[in-house]
Design a protein around this motif. Sequence first.
Motif, PDB file in Angstrom:
ATOM      1  N   ALA A 189       2.293   0.671  -3.998  1.00 55.68           N
ATOM      2  CA  ALA A 189       2.280   0.541  -2.533  1.00 55.68           C
ATOM      3  C   ALA A 189       0.925   0.983  -1.972  1.00 55.68           C
ATOM      4  O   ALA A 189       0.369   0.337  -1.080  1.00 55.68           O
ATOM      5  CB  ALA A 189       3.416   1.367  -1.927  1.00 55.68           C
ATOM      6  N   ASN A 190       0.375   2.061  -2.516  1.00 51.10           N
ATOM      7  CA  ASN A 190      -0.932   2.524  -2.031  1.00 51.10           C
ATOM      8  C   ASN A 190      -2.050   1.560  -2.429  1.00 51.10           C
ATOM      9  O   ASN A 190      -3.018   1.388  -1.692  1.00 51.10           O
ATOM     10  CB  ASN A 190      -1.214   3.944  -2.527  1.00 51.10           C
ATOM     11  CG  ASN A 190      -0.486   4.984  -1.683  1.00 51.10           C
ATOM     12  OD1 ASN A 190      -0.855   5.234  -0.545  1.00 51.10           O
ATOM     13  ND2 ASN A 190       0.587   5.551  -2.215  1.00 51.10           N
ATOM     14  N   ARG A 191      -1.892   0.913  -3.573  1.00 51.57           N
ATOM     15  CA  ARG A 191      -2.873  -0.095  -3.974  1.00 51.57           C
ATOM     16  C   ARG A 191      -2.895  -1.223  -2.927  1.00 51.57           C
ATOM     17  O   ARG A 191      -3.963  -1.677  -2.515  1.00 51.57           O
ATOM     18  CB  ARG A 191      -2.510  -0.659  -5.358  1.00 51.57           C
ATOM     19  CG  ARG A 191      -3.489  -1.689  -5.881  1.00 51.57           C
ATOM     20  CD  ARG A 191      -3.091  -2.161  -7.278  1.00 51.57           C
ATOM     21  NE  ARG A 191      -1.863  -2.955  -7.301  1.00 51.57           N
ATOM     22  CZ  ARG A 191      -1.797  -4.247  -6.952  1.00 51.57           C
ATOM     23  NH1 ARG A 191      -2.867  -4.879  -6.533  1.00 51.57           N
ATOM     24  NH2 ARG A 191      -0.645  -4.886  -7.019  1.00 51.57           N
ATOM     25  N   ILE A 192      -1.721  -1.624  -2.459  1.00 52.32           N
ATOM     26  CA  ILE A 192      -1.639  -2.679  -1.441  1.00 52.32           C
ATOM     27  C   ILE A 192      -2.272  -2.194  -0.129  1.00 52.32           C
ATOM     28  O   ILE A 192      -2.947  -2.934   0.566  1.00 52.32           O
ATOM     29  CB  ILE A 192      -0.164  -3.106  -1.224  1.00 52.32           C
ATOM     30  CG1 ILE A 192       0.435  -3.637  -2.534  1.00 52.32           C
ATOM     31  CG2 ILE A 192      -0.036  -4.124  -0.101  1.00 52.32           C
ATOM     32  CD1 ILE A 192      -0.277  -4.853  -3.120  1.00 52.32           C
ATOM     33  N   ARG A 233      -5.060  -5.587   3.160  1.00 49.04           N
ATOM     34  CA  ARG A 233      -4.610  -6.975   3.356  1.00 49.04           C
ATOM     35  C   ARG A 233      -4.198  -7.214   4.809  1.00 49.04           C
ATOM     36  O   ARG A 233      -3.662  -6.310   5.460  1.00 49.04           O
ATOM     37  CB  ARG A 233      -3.400  -7.250   2.460  1.00 49.04           C
ATOM     38  CG  ARG A 233      -3.705  -7.073   1.002  1.00 49.04           C
ATOM     39  CD  ARG A 233      -2.501  -7.428   0.175  1.00 49.04           C
ATOM     40  NE  ARG A 233      -2.767  -7.139  -1.231  1.00 49.04           N
ATOM     41  CZ  ARG A 233      -2.231  -7.825  -2.240  1.00 49.04           C
ATOM     42  NH1 ARG A 233      -1.402  -8.823  -2.007  1.00 49.04           N
ATOM     43  NH2 ARG A 233      -2.522  -7.505  -3.482  1.00 49.04           N
ATOM     44  N   PRO A 234      -4.400  -8.442   5.308  1.00 46.89           N
ATOM     45  CA  PRO A 234      -3.928  -8.753   6.669  1.00 46.89           C
ATOM     46  C   PRO A 234      -2.402  -8.658   6.741  1.00 46.89           C
ATOM     47  O   PRO A 234      -1.709  -8.966   5.762  1.00 46.89           O
ATOM     48  CB  PRO A 234      -4.369 -10.197   6.884  1.00 46.89           C
ATOM     49  CG  PRO A 234      -5.392 -10.468   5.840  1.00 46.89           C
ATOM     50  CD  PRO A 234      -5.073  -9.579   4.677  1.00 46.89           C
ATOM     51  N   VAL A 286       2.892  -9.480   4.870  1.00 45.22           N
ATOM     52  CA  VAL A 286       1.857  -8.666   4.217  1.00 45.22           C
ATOM     53  C   VAL A 286       1.241  -9.599   3.178  1.00 45.22           C
ATOM     54  O   VAL A 286       1.886  -9.913   2.178  1.00 45.22           O
ATOM     55  CB  VAL A 286       2.457  -7.404   3.551  1.00 45.22           C
ATOM     56  CG1 VAL A 286       1.363  -6.607   2.832  1.00 45.22           C
ATOM     57  CG2 VAL A 286       3.154  -6.528   4.587  1.00 45.22           C
ATOM     58  N   GLU A 287       0.043 -10.059   3.464  1.00 44.73           N
ATOM     59  CA  GLU A 287      -0.532 -11.194   2.737  1.00 44.73           C
ATOM     60  C   GLU A 287      -0.409 -11.081   1.219  1.00 44.73           C
ATOM     61  O   GLU A 287      -0.860 -10.111   0.612  1.00 44.73           O
ATOM     62  CB  GLU A 287      -2.003 -11.357   3.111  1.00 44.73           C
ATOM     63  CG  GLU A 287      -2.567 -12.711   2.691  1.00 44.73           C
ATOM     64  CD  GLU A 287      -4.021 -12.851   3.084  1.00 44.73           C
ATOM     65  OE1 GLU A 287      -4.291 -13.343   4.193  1.00 44.73           O
ATOM     66  OE2 GLU A 287      -4.888 -12.435   2.288  1.00 44.73           O
ATOM     67  N   THR A 289      -3.263  -3.674   6.228  1.00 44.87           N
ATOM     68  CA  THR A 289      -2.562  -2.613   5.490  1.00 44.87           C
ATOM     69  C   THR A 289      -3.392  -1.322   5.416  1.00 44.87           C
ATOM     70  O   THR A 289      -2.825  -0.235   5.340  1.00 44.87           O
ATOM     71  CB  THR A 289      -2.209  -3.056   4.052  1.00 44.87           C
ATOM     72  OG1 THR A 289      -3.414  -3.417   3.369  1.00 44.87           O
ATOM     73  CG2 THR A 289      -1.247  -4.222   4.072  1.00 44.87           C
ATOM     74  N   GLY A 290      -4.734  -1.450   5.469  1.00 44.22           N
ATOM     75  CA  GLY A 290      -5.587  -0.267   5.380  1.00 44.22           C
ATOM     76  C   GLY A 290      -5.268   0.770   6.447  1.00 44.22           C
ATOM     77  O   GLY A 290      -5.433   1.980   6.224  1.00 44.22           O
TER      78      GLY A 290
END
Length: 412
Positions: free
Chosen positions: A160-163, A168-169, A200-201, A216-217
């Motif tokens: 999840a943190n990687r995403i 990602r938009p 979540v792209e 997402t950032g």
Amino acid sequence: MLHDISSPCAKLWLMAERLYYNDPTLIEFDAVVASVADVGGRPAVTLDRSAFYPTSGGQPFDTGSLGGLRVVEVVESDAGDVLHVLERPLEVGEAVHGVVDWDRRLDHMQQHTGQHILSAALDRLSMARTVGFHLGADVSTVDLDKPLSAGAMTAAETEANRIVWDDRPVGIRMVSEAEAASLPLRKDPERTGTLRVIDVEGYDLSACGGTHVRRTGAVGTIAVLSSERLRGGTRLEFVCGGRALRQLRTYRDAVAGCIRHVSVAPSELPAALERLQSEAKEQHKAVRGLLERLAVHEAAALAGQAETLPDGTRLLVRAVEAADPGVLKAMALAICTGPGYRVALFSPSAPHLVVVARSKDVALDAGAAVRGLTATFGGKGGGKPDLAQGGGLAGELDTMQAAARATLDPGK
Ligand SMILES: [Zn+2]
């Protein structure tokens, strides 16, 4: 309180324009009061358009101001109207400027988007489906439909943190029922008609009516705080973004506070506390042993104060300061190692303890004596014919001691 995430969250009412549907960062707007209402005795209004999010789908309401008045709560009526509860009433037709509190909105956007990503990671890695979501004041929870190992939880948290860090938009798509049927939505929508889908792209598609960040950032970090088994599934507590930082500060202060007392590295704290605890236990045991040995010495002095009865046995009824029932017992036993003793020792403060003991050569049922005392003065107790104890006795110490004397003295 738990909410099903698919039904209220995905509800899409088009009665008044909901500005947050398309732009969750829009927090100032102009509107006209469409109707007035009463929510639990408090004045409320509906508007022709609003950026305020009403409590639904596990996400709490926005706060802010409307025409300079404080918006204290925002609720959705059964008919799907957004009711803004105010500190004072407004009138129908009034033009008002609305301002949504940004800090609270952003916090909710971080938690809610973080939940989508975490739920998707759990779904993808462990096929654990999210069946409930609650965005709380301090922490949020997701309920999963199956048990989850610590390893699986950590793997989903990492993913999840990687995403999040992919930045990602996060898109908002309005889709028809037919279109929705062809989309790989994480969960089947429970409502029909046009759906609002959060994208979540390349990772997650979910029907949802809540507020989310644009990339997402902005979620920052997703941190799982705890997990527990719940009704055959799992409940995870998690925090995102600013809450994760606050939680880290809380832990940092707690760890620093512990380290001031135990000078070890943070990772060595659990072992150090375990060591301290076992040392304390050992010391407690040693102190008890010493107290019991001390009791034997005190017993010798007490034994000298016993009165001699006509049958030659010796009666001792006293209130004695002792650390615990064990010490009182040790004292009574020590006195009764000599022949001919009948002993009742009380603790001086209420609720009173009592220990009754006798020497081997004396005819007395100590258990019956204690039961007699507790029957009169309350509490519980019992034991063997030569040694018994009771606790929780209430009443005047003098009266209790007189009763014990009457019970223990064969001449009365
Ligand atoms: Zn959502």
